[in-house]
Write a protein that holds these residues in place. Structure first.
Motif, mmCIF file in Angstrom:
data_model
loop_
_atom_site.group_PDB
_atom_site.id
_atom_site.type_symbol
_atom_site.label_atom_id
_atom_site.label_comp_id
_atom_site.label_asym_id
_atom_site.label_seq_id
_atom_site.Cartn_x
_atom_site.Cartn_y
_atom_site.Cartn_z
ATOM 1 N N ILE A 1 4.146 49.975 33.145
ATOM 2 C CA ILE A 1 4.386 48.684 32.484
ATOM 3 C C ILE A 1 5.292 48.861 31.281
ATOM 4 O O ILE A 1 6.256 48.111 31.079
ATOM 5 C CB ILE A 1 3.051 48.041 32.063
ATOM 6 C CG1 ILE A 1 2.206 47.691 33.294
ATOM 7 C CG2 ILE A 1 3.288 46.782 31.233
ATOM 8 C CD1 ILE A 1 0.787 47.287 32.956
ATOM 9 N N TYR B 1 8.984 49.574 32.536
ATOM 10 C CA TYR B 1 9.772 48.662 33.370
ATOM 11 C C TYR B 1 9.532 47.170 33.106
ATOM 12 O O TYR B 1 10.410 46.352 33.425
ATOM 13 C CB TYR B 1 9.484 48.931 34.854
ATOM 14 C CG TYR B 1 9.980 50.279 35.312
ATOM 15 C CD1 TYR B 1 11.338 50.550 35.421
ATOM 16 C CD2 TYR B 1 9.080 51.290 35.632
ATOM 17 C CE1 TYR B 1 11.796 51.786 35.844
ATOM 18 C CE2 TYR B 1 9.520 52.534 36.056
ATOM 19 C CZ TYR B 1 10.888 52.781 36.160
ATOM 20 O OH TYR B 1 11.337 54.003 36.567
ATOM 21 N N LEU B 2 8.398 46.781 32.551
ATOM 22 C CA LEU B 2 8.088 45.357 32.462
ATOM 23 C C LEU B 2 8.149 44.767 31.058
ATOM 24 O O LEU B 2 8.427 43.587 30.900
ATOM 25 C CB LEU B 2 6.691 45.083 33.046
ATOM 26 C CG LEU B 2 6.510 45.363 34.535
ATOM 27 C CD1 LEU B 2 5.116 44.965 34.985
ATOM 28 C CD2 LEU B 2 7.558 44.624 35.360
ATOM 29 N N LEU C 1 9.715 37.310 34.847
ATOM 30 C CA LEU C 1 8.378 37.692 35.297
ATOM 31 C C LEU C 1 7.696 36.544 36.033
ATOM 32 O O LEU C 1 6.972 36.757 37.010
ATOM 33 C CB LEU C 1 7.526 38.130 34.104
ATOM 34 C CG LEU C 1 7.909 39.477 33.476
ATOM 35 C CD1 LEU C 1 7.148 39.696 32.187
ATOM 36 C CD2 LEU C 1 7.643 40.616 34.456
ATOM 37 N N GLU D 1 0.507 44.507 35.996
ATOM 38 C CA GLU D 1 1.530 43.916 35.140
ATOM 39 C C GLU D 1 1.116 43.680 33.694
ATOM 40 O O GLU D 1 1.925 43.812 32.784
ATOM 41 C CB GLU D 1 1.980 42.560 35.725
ATOM 42 C CG GLU D 1 2.759 42.661 37.001
ATOM 43 C CD GLU D 1 3.212 41.287 37.496
ATOM 44 O OE1 GLU D 1 3.300 40.358 36.676
ATOM 45 O OE2 GLU D 1 3.480 41.153 38.688
#
Length: 339
Positions: free
Chosen positions: A239, A242-243, A251, A270
């Protein structure tokens, strides 16, 4: 580490959807994957394992108690539903079914709300097209409403656990968006569902569940949430890499894959406590809304479709357009109020 987590993520997202044996034993599979993710990320400590043992307790007890109460009072519930359907104007009754099930699912759990929905549909015996529409709209409502408390469904349990939040956190965070949506789905049911009875409608066998079935379901929920707790902790490095840098709008639309993949699993992979409220709202709304579009997206969909013999194509013909419209409307809401 990242390569190992990527492999686990691919397995978690696609094996339940493509391998029948994994689908049938999803809880055990996710527990193993969660354990592997935690080991690879080197976060498997005594404290984490204790947390994984404790986190599922409340939702498991809620599922167990609600299941027992429903078993003991099923006949009275069926008679009450039939009586109310005759006493209340038909379209108003349909709207109330969708709204009330959506709101109380956060207390009685999405699983029990879906079982109650099956009973209601079987008692009403509308024509098939109308019953499918009623089931889908109610499942959208249940999927949204159950997320308001950590005992409503696994997604909300995992979200609260990962964010170390209190019981009412999700009501404060997404309640202002979810509650109007539940009401809107109720209004749609009143408008789009023909209340006229028909003997050719959907039906399910309404015999009472055995105690064994009730306890096995509760254990599966426990194992499922335990696995998701481990999975979420294991995916923290993924997470962060990359997020965390992605915009909330991206998202939101990425999470349309929740239509075909379990949204609780996606939430575990996530959500991070490092995210701000706007990002969390975007993730949760994307998961919850798109989760109603197809049968695999949410637990209530799977239960209702399985017991009422609704096919994937029948669900998609109505669920996908409704879900897409809802996604667009809430994207506008996010742009107007949260960006």
């Amino acid at each position: 580490m990242i390569l190992g987590l990527t492999i686990i993520l691919i397995l978690v997202l696609f094996l339940p959807f493509t391998v029948h044996a994994v689908e049938k034993n999803l809880e055990a599979f996710l527990f193993i994957m969660g354990l592997l993710a935690a080991i690879i990320s080197q976060v498997l400590t005594g404290a984490l394992f204790t947390k994984a043992l404790v986190d599922p307790i409340h939702i498991t007890l809620a599922v167990l108690i609600a299941g027992l109460l429903f078993k003991w009072f099923q006949t009275s519930i069926e008679n009450g539903i039939l009586g109310m359907s005759r006493a209340i104007p038909s379209r108003l009754f349909l709207a109330l079914v969708v709204i009330i099930l959506g709101l109380i699912s956060s207390i009685i759990t999405a699983i029990i709300a879906a079982i109650v929905l099956v009973v209601i549909v079987s008692v009403l015996r509308l024509e098939r097209k109308s019953e499918i529409r009623l089931v889908i709209l109610a499942c959208f409502s249940i999927g949204l409403g159950a997320a308001l408390t950590p005992i409503g469904e696994p997604l909300s349990t995992i979200a609260v656990s990962k964010l170390n939040a209190d019981f009412f956190y999700l009501i404060r965070l997404i309640g202002p968006d979810v509650i109007p949506a539940v009401i809107l789905f109720g209004i749609l049911a009143a408008v789009m569902v023909n209340p006229k009875g028909n003997d050719q409608g959907l039906s399910a066998k309404l015999e009472s569940e055995s105690y064994k079935e009730i306890f096995i379901r509760a254990f599966k929920v426990y194992l499922f949430v335990m696995g998701l707790t481990l999975l979420g902790a294991g995916f923290e490095p993924f997470i962060e890499r990359y997020l965390l840098g992605l915009s909330p709008q991206i998202l939101y639309w990425i999470n349309m894959i929740s239509a075909i993949l379990d949204n609780a699993t996606l939430a575990a992979a996530e959500i991070s406590p490092q995210m701000d409220d706007t990002t969390l709202i975007s993730i949760l709304l994307g998961l919850l809304i798109s989760g109603g579009m197809l049968i695999p997206g949410n637990i209530p969909n799977i239960i209702a479709a399985g017991k009422l013999n609704i096919t994937s194509s029948e669900w998609a013909r109505f669920g996908v357009p409704v879900g897409l419209i809802a996604m667009v409307l809430y994207f506008i809401v996010i742009l107007m109020f949260y960006v």
